[in-house]
Design a protein around this motif. Sequence first.
Motif, short mmCIF file in Angstrom:
data_model
loop_
_atom_site.label_atom_id
_atom_site.label_comp_id
_atom_site.label_asym_id
_atom_site.label_seq_id
_atom_site.Cartn_x
_atom_site.Cartn_y
_atom_site.Cartn_z
N CYS A 292 56.16 -5.06 -17.63
CA CYS A 292 57.33 -5.58 -18.33
C CYS A 292 58.47 -5.89 -17.36
O CYS A 292 59.13 -6.92 -17.48
N GLN A 296 59.89 -9.66 -16.39
CA GLN A 296 61.33 -9.97 -16.39
C GLN A 296 61.74 -10.56 -15.05
O GLN A 296 62.62 -11.42 -14.99
N GLN A 357 56.87 -15.66 -22.35
CA GLN A 357 56.87 -15.03 -23.67
C GLN A 357 55.54 -14.31 -23.91
O GLN A 357 55.53 -13.19 -24.42
N LYS A 360 55.71 -11.17 -21.86
CA LYS A 360 56.51 -10.13 -22.50
C LYS A 360 55.75 -9.46 -23.64
O LYS A 360 55.80 -8.24 -23.81
N CYS A 363 52.82 -7.36 -21.88
CA CYS A 363 52.99 -6.59 -20.66
C CYS A 363 52.47 -5.16 -20.82
O CYS A 363 52.80 -4.47 -21.78
#
Length: 365
Positions: A292, A296, A357, A360, A363
């Motif tokens: 995650c 990012q 996306q 995310k 993850c």
Amino acid sequence: MLLGKVSGSNRRSKIRRSWPVLVLVVLVGQIFLAACGDNTATPVPAATTAGAATAAGATTAAGASGGQVIVGLITKTETNPFFVKMREGAQKEADAKGVKLLTAAGKFDGDNASQVTAIENMITAGAKGILLVPSDTKAIVPTVQKARAAGVLVITLDTPLDPQDAADALFATDNLKAGVLIGQYAKAAFGTKAAKIAMMDLNPGITVGDLRHNGFLQGFGIKEGDASIVCAQYTAGDQAKGQTAMETCLQKDPGINLVYTINEPAALGAYTALKAAGKDKDVTIVSVDGGCTGVQGVVDGKIAATSQQYPLKMAVQGVDAVVDYAKNGKKVSGYTDTGVTLIAGKAVTGIDSKDVQFGKDNCWG
């Protein structure tokens, strides 16, 4: 005169004075016997420390869990987010299956001694199976063989042993493919532009590091020793060491424009060094993990692309395999591919990737 003769009243007086002494002697004797003669008390569980097999209420005697299946999980470290997620997944699945999970970890990446101790503790604790992410893929093999000889199912997660079949089974990302994907992405992104590459590797001789390294070279279309590789450093997959390694490489060649990193902590460390040198906009970083925080990093433009793997899936499948073995005698074997997906901040022509996306949403899945 008769010496030593005592009247009846004096004898009674002496007896009365002796009673407290006799009672005290008896009580002390009973306490001493209780302290020295009773060796049947339940052992006290060891404190939770890196390298020690632990669980809430766990005892150190085999069978002390009242017939409950015991599963062990040993990771390289306790703090790396990859292993944190793996432990969370294993605990959730263990709870769902009604089994006890013992966990342990090395004090640092490469800490073989703590992993050896953890395996030995788990054998003693009566673990039916051990899920292992080996820090030293060769040095741990004799201890793995000891566990298997004791009837313990040993499954390696993420990182294969050397040799791979020293464990009963392997649940892992195809680490060669993970490296190939980011190598192919980097090659497509650079096109005909000349690359000056810095390699941020793991540790010498660790299979997962070697596979990702070799995969990147294969995907980028070069071989070991190619002139485009201007610097290579070991980072142990650590963010601070990744920063130091990048600083060293920049001193060697300030013109570096492509950085391969073994994982995202090393990638973010490298980015910190590049930003401090004012070169963050001029360098492409590619990595492996798809955590995650790493995804990012792709969103923020610190990492161009990363190969996402799925430690939670590895842990869940590992727990299920041990439970199946304990209850049905079914022993898993061979390699199970838990999947890998390229996550890219910007898609490039001819390379199959997913957007941030997707990264995310999945993850550490």
